[in-house]
Design a protein around this motif. Structure first.
Motif, PDB file in Angstrom:
ATOM      1  N   GLY A  46       0.738  -1.267   0.100  1.00  0.00           N
ATOM      2  CA  GLY A  46      -0.029  -0.078   0.121  1.00  0.00           C
ATOM      3  C   GLY A  46       0.965   1.293   0.024  1.00  0.00           C
ATOM      4  N   HIS A  47       0.232   2.383  -0.845  1.00  0.00           N
ATOM      5  CA  HIS A  47       1.077   3.448  -0.621  1.00  0.00           C
ATOM      6  C   HIS A  47       0.117   4.702  -0.199  1.00  0.00           C
ATOM      7  CE1 HIS A  47       4.043   1.970  -3.310  1.00  0.00           C
ATOM      8  NE2 HIS A  47       3.167   1.676  -4.244  1.00  0.00           N
ATOM      9  N   THR A  48       0.769   5.625   0.417  1.00  0.00           N
ATOM     10  CA  THR A  48       0.179   7.097   0.472  1.00  0.00           C
ATOM     11  C   THR A  48       1.132   7.975   0.209  1.00  0.00           C
ATOM     12  OG1 THR A  48      -1.153   6.352   2.677  1.00  0.00           O
ATOM     13  CG2 THR A  48      -0.904   8.598   2.230  1.00  0.00           C
ATOM     14  N   THR A  49       0.817   8.787  -0.775  1.00  0.00           N
ATOM     15  CA  THR A  49       1.571   9.898  -1.541  1.00  0.00           C
ATOM     16  C   THR A  49       1.118  11.147  -0.664  1.00  0.00           C
ATOM     17  OG1 THR A  49       1.752   8.623  -3.573  1.00  0.00           O
ATOM     18  CG2 THR A  49       2.228  11.195  -3.807  1.00  0.00           C
ATOM     19  N   VAL A  50       2.135  11.791  -0.345  1.00  0.00           N
ATOM     20  CA  VAL A  50       1.618  13.146   0.308  1.00  0.00           C
ATOM     21  C   VAL A  50       2.696  14.416  -0.682  1.00  0.00           C
ATOM     22  CG1 VAL A  50       2.155  14.717   2.410  1.00  0.00           C
ATOM     23  CG2 VAL A  50       1.889  12.208   2.415  1.00  0.00           C
ATOM     24  N   ARG A  51       1.888  15.150  -1.351  1.00  0.00           N
ATOM     25  CA  ARG A  51       2.413  16.212  -2.278  1.00  0.00           C
ATOM     26  C   ARG A  51       1.999  17.489  -2.111  1.00  0.00           C
ATOM     27  NH1 ARG A  51       2.508  13.177  -7.813  1.00  0.00           N
ATOM     28  NH2 ARG A  51       4.856  12.487  -7.747  1.00  0.00           N
ATOM     29  N   ARG A  52       2.415  18.543  -1.679  1.00  0.00           N
ATOM     30  CA  ARG A  52       2.267  19.758  -1.695  1.00  0.00           C
ATOM     31  C   ARG A  52       3.126  20.587  -2.541  1.00  0.00           C
ATOM     32  NH1 ARG A  52       1.338  18.415   3.797  1.00  0.00           N
ATOM     33  NH2 ARG A  52       3.288  19.465   4.526  1.00  0.00           N
ATOM     34  N   PRO A  53       3.229  20.664  -3.936  1.00  0.00           N
ATOM     35  CA  PRO A  53       4.121  21.331  -4.627  1.00  0.00           C
ATOM     36  C   PRO A  53       4.204  22.737  -4.217  1.00  0.00           C
ATOM     37  CG  PRO A  53       2.626  19.996  -5.984  1.00  0.00           C
ATOM     38  CD  PRO A  53       1.984  20.100  -4.483  1.00  0.00           C
ATOM     39  N   PRO A  54       5.562  23.450  -4.591  1.00  0.00           N
ATOM     40  CA  PRO A  54       6.721  22.482  -5.122  1.00  0.00           C
ATOM     41  C   PRO A  54       7.446  22.066  -3.718  1.00  0.00           C
ATOM     42  CG  PRO A  54       7.131  24.790  -4.671  1.00  0.00           C
ATOM     43  CD  PRO A  54       5.557  24.676  -4.433  1.00  0.00           C
ATOM     44  N   ASN A  55       7.010  22.293  -2.679  1.00  0.00           N
ATOM     45  CA  ASN A  55       8.116  21.865  -1.524  1.00  0.00           C
ATOM     46  C   ASN A  55       7.889  20.570  -0.930  1.00  0.00           C
ATOM     47  OD1 ASN A  55       9.318  24.605  -1.811  1.00  0.00           O
ATOM     48  ND2 ASN A  55       7.910  25.414  -0.038  1.00  0.00           N
ATOM     49  N   VAL A  56       6.932  19.907  -1.129  1.00  0.00           N
ATOM     50  CA  VAL A  56       6.670  18.552  -0.408  1.00  0.00           C
ATOM     51  C   VAL A  56       6.206  17.472  -1.527  1.00  0.00           C
ATOM     52  CG1 VAL A  56       5.381  17.278   1.268  1.00  0.00           C
ATOM     53  CG2 VAL A  56       6.039  19.644   1.873  1.00  0.00           C
ATOM     54  N   HIS A  57       7.314  16.602  -1.540  1.00  0.00           N
ATOM     55  CA  HIS A  57       7.241  15.557  -2.486  1.00  0.00           C
ATOM     56  C   HIS A  57       7.675  14.198  -1.659  1.00  0.00           C
ATOM     57  CE1 HIS A  57       6.380  17.600  -6.105  1.00  0.00           C
ATOM     58  NE2 HIS A  57       7.595  18.607  -5.357  1.00  0.00           N
ATOM     59  N   ASN A 142      16.383   9.450   2.187  1.00  0.00           N
ATOM     60  CA  ASN A 142      16.595  11.002   2.467  1.00  0.00           C
ATOM     61  C   ASN A 142      15.950  11.653   1.183  1.00  0.00           C
ATOM     62  OD1 ASN A 142      17.209  13.834   2.637  1.00  0.00           O
ATOM     63  ND2 ASN A 142      18.598  13.523   4.306  1.00  0.00           N
ATOM     64  N   ASP A 143      14.764  12.233   0.926  1.00  0.00           N
ATOM     65  CA  ASP A 143      14.420  12.821  -0.062  1.00  0.00           C
ATOM     66  C   ASP A 143      14.186  14.238  -0.061  1.00  0.00           C
ATOM     67  OD1 ASP A 143      12.273  13.405   1.550  1.00  0.00           O
ATOM     68  OD2 ASP A 143      10.852  12.059   0.989  1.00  0.00           O
ATOM     69  N   GLY A 144      15.398  14.566   0.651  1.00  0.00           N
ATOM     70  CA  GLY A 144      15.343  16.174   0.816  1.00  0.00           C
ATOM     71  C   GLY A 144      15.957  16.952  -0.342  1.00  0.00           C
ATOM     72  N   PHE A 145      16.374  16.304  -1.245  1.00  0.00           N
ATOM     73  CA  PHE A 145      16.795  17.044  -2.512  1.00  0.00           C
ATOM     74  C   PHE A 145      15.540  17.437  -3.188  1.00  0.00           C
ATOM     75  CE2 PHE A 145      18.342  17.295  -7.051  1.00  0.00           C
ATOM     76  CZ  PHE A 145      19.328  18.317  -6.998  1.00  0.00           C
ATOM     77  N   LEU A 146      14.506  16.862  -3.095  1.00  0.00           N
ATOM     78  CA  LEU A 146      13.413  17.418  -3.873  1.00  0.00           C
ATOM     79  C   LEU A 146      12.100  17.742  -2.981  1.00  0.00           C
ATOM     80  CD1 LEU A 146      12.963  14.907  -7.139  1.00  0.00           C
ATOM     81  CD2 LEU A 146      13.561  17.433  -7.023  1.00  0.00           C
ATOM     82  N   SER A 147      12.317  17.371  -1.576  1.00  0.00           N
ATOM     83  CA  SER A 147      11.172  17.592  -0.697  1.00  0.00           C
ATOM     84  C   SER A 147      11.857  18.247   0.425  1.00  0.00           C
ATOM     85  CB  SER A 147      10.696  16.350  -0.304  1.00  0.00           C
ATOM     86  OG  SER A 147       9.246  16.542   0.213  1.00  0.00           O
ATOM     87  N   ASP A 148      11.072  19.197   1.217  1.00  0.00           N
ATOM     88  CA  ASP A 148      11.296  19.716   2.321  1.00  0.00           C
ATOM     89  C   ASP A 148      11.153  18.611   3.550  1.00  0.00           C
ATOM     90  OD1 ASP A 148      11.764  21.199   4.654  1.00  0.00           O
ATOM     91  OD2 ASP A 148       9.813  22.222   4.625  1.00  0.00           O
ATOM     92  N   VAL A 149      12.438  17.893   3.610  1.00  0.00           N
ATOM     93  CA  VAL A 149      12.414  16.807   4.633  1.00  0.00           C
ATOM     94  C   VAL A 149      12.083  17.262   6.182  1.00  0.00           C
ATOM     95  CG1 VAL A 149      15.183  17.041   4.962  1.00  0.00           C
ATOM     96  CG2 VAL A 149      13.763  14.803   5.199  1.00  0.00           C
ATOM     97  N   ARG A 150      12.517  18.688   6.380  1.00  0.00           N
ATOM     98  CA  ARG A 150      12.369  19.036   7.750  1.00  0.00           C
ATOM     99  C   ARG A 150      10.878  19.174   8.057  1.00  0.00           C
ATOM    100  NH1 ARG A 150      16.378  21.354  10.475  1.00  0.00           N
ATOM    101  NH2 ARG A 150      15.092  23.030  11.349  1.00  0.00           N
TER     102      ARG A 150
END
Length: 362
Positions: A46-57, A142-150
Motif C-alpha cells: 500500500g502507498h500514501t503519497t503526500v504532495r504539496r508542490p513545489p516543496n513537499v514530495h 532522504n528525499d531532501g533534494f526534492l522535498s522539504d524533509v524538515r
C-alpha cells in the motif's frame, strides 16, 4: 489527505513503461503474474503519497505480509551494505531472526513518526490487546533534494491509509508513496518491484522484491553505462548534493527458509545494486530486509539448492531499480530543483547501438 498531484511532464516522460514492456529483460528466470513482490502469496503493498508542490514530495509505502504479527512472527533476515541510515527495528530483527510487523518505508525525518503510527496500528489489531512489546520495522531514504524533509509531513493518518489499503496484484511504481521524492543514478526514481519463480531442488517458489531507490552512482543497464549526457539530457543532473539518500530493499519469498538463509538472501539484494551502477557512497544507507511467509518452515530448502534463488534476487533487484526509474516522471521540487526522468526512448536507442558506438559512456 490530499490526492496525488501530477507534475509537469517533459519530453523525456513521453514514453513510460516497465523494463519488460520496453523489451529489456534481465535474467532468464520467469516472473510471477504481476512481476511484483505481491506475487508472493500473502504479501500486499500500500502507498500514501503526500504532495504539496513545489516543496513537499514524499509519502509512505507499506509491505504487509498477511500472517505477520507479534504472536505470529515470520522468519526474517537483514543485511547492511552501508549503515548511514535509520532502519528502525534492526537489532531485534537480527538478534531473533523474526519480523513482527509490516515493513514500512518513508522519508528520513518522518521515520520515527511512522514507527510510532505503525505501533499504534498493530496494537489496535484484533488479538493484540495484551501486547506489551513490539518491534516496528521502518526504513527510510532522504528525499531532501526534492522535498522539504524538515517539514516531516507524513502523519499517522497517512500511515494508517497505506496499511489499510494495501492490496495484492500489480504495484504502482515510480513517484508514489515513499518514492515520491527520491532520486537515483542521476534520474528521478521512486518505488520499483519485480519477482521471479526459481526452481529450488525440483520445487518452484516465488521471490519478490520492492525497492525505494535513492542512491548515487552511474546508471548501468544490461552492462552498458548510461549518463544523462549520453541519453541526450545534457551534462546536468542532480549532482553530488543528491547523493545523500539510501536504498531500502524488501524481499519476500514463500520458500521455506530460516533466518540465517534469509539473511543470505538479504545480502544478495544489496549486492545487486552494484549491477545498476550504485556507488555505495559515504552518505548512502543501503539495507535489505528479507522475510519468509511461512512461520514454520517445514522441509526447508537445502543450502546447496539456494543458488537459483540467489540469482533470482540479483536479477529481481536489478529489474526493480530500473522499473523505479522508468515509472518515475520529471519532478520539480524544493528550491526549484528539477530532476529529469530516465528517457525510455533514448534508453532503448542506446541499448540498440553496438557497444563502443555513439555517445554511450563507458
Amino acid at each position: 489527505m490530499e490526492p496525488p498531484l501530477s507534475n509537469p511532464r517533459s519530453p523525456s516522460d513521453a514514453v513510460r513503461g516497465r523494463a519488460r514492456d520496453l523489451g529489456v529483460v534481465i535474467g532468464s528466470c520467469g516472473t510471477g503474474p504481476s512481476n511484483a513482490i505481491t506475487d508472493v502469496p500473502g504479501v500486499r503493498v500500500g502507498h500514501t503519497t503526500v504532495r504539496r508542490p513545489p516543496n513537499v514530495h514524499t509519502g509512505v509505502t507499506a509491505v504487509v505480509p498477511d500472517l505477520v504479527g507479534p504472536h505470529a512472527p515470520l522468519p526474517a533476515g537483514v543485511f547492511t551494505g552501508n549503515g548511514y541510515g535509520k532502519l528502525i527495528g534492526t537489532t531485534q530483527l537480527a538478534e531473533l531472526g523474526t519480523l513482527e510487523t509490516p515493513v514500512l518505508l518513508t522519508s528520513t525525518l518522518s521515520a520515527f513518526r511512522v514507527a510510532d503510527a505503525l505501533v499504534g496500528w498493530v496494537l489496535r489489531r484484533p488479538g493484540c490487546e495484551e501486547v506489551r512489546s513490539l518491534n516496528p520495522v521502518v526504513g527510510e531514504c532522504n528525499d531532501g533534494f526534492l522535498s522539504d524533509v524538515r517539514a516531516r509531513p507524513v502523519l499517522e493518518e497517512h500511515v494508517r491509509a497505506a496499511l489499510d489499503t494495501a492490496s495484492g496484484g500489480p504495484v504502482t511504481e515510480g513517484c508514489v508513496g515513499a518514492g515520491t521524492g527520491t532520486v537515483a543514478l542521476g534520474f528521478k526514481a521512486g518505488i520499483g518491484t519485480a519477482s521471479r519463480v526459481p526452481d529450488l531442488g525440483g520445487r518452484r517458489f516465488t521471490v519478490g522484491v520492492l525497492v525505494q531507490a535513492n542512491f548515487g552512482g552511474t546508471l548501468r543497464v544490461l552492462g552498458r553505462t548510461l549518463t544523462p549526457r549520453s541519453l541526450g539530457l545534457g551534462a546536468g543532473g542532480p549532482g553530488a548534493e543528491a547523493d545523500i539518500g539510501s536504498c531500502m530493499i524488501v524481499a519476500a519469498t514463500d520458500a521455506p527458509l530460516d533466518a540465517r538463509q534469509l539473511t543470505r538472501v538479504a545480502r544478495r539484494a544489496v549486492f545487486a545494486l552494484a549491477r545498476t551502477g550504485a556507488a555505495y557512497s559515504h552518505g548512502s544507507g543501503d539495507y535489505a530486509v528479507a522475510f519468509g511467509t511461512r512461520p514454520d518452515a517445514a522441509h526447508p530448502v537445502a543450502d546447496a539448492d539456494l543458488g537459483p534463488l540467489f540469482e533470482a534476487v540479483l536479477d529481481g533487484v536489478e529489474e526493480a531499480v530500473l522499473n523505479s526509474l522508468l515509472a518515475a516522471t520529471t519532478t520539480t521540487g524544493v528550491h526549484g530543483r528539477t530532476v529529469p526522468a530516465l528517457p525510455a526512448d533514448a534508453l532503448i536507442a542506446a541499448l540498440d547501438r553496438p557497444a563502443g558506438r555513439g555517445p554511450v559512456d563507458r
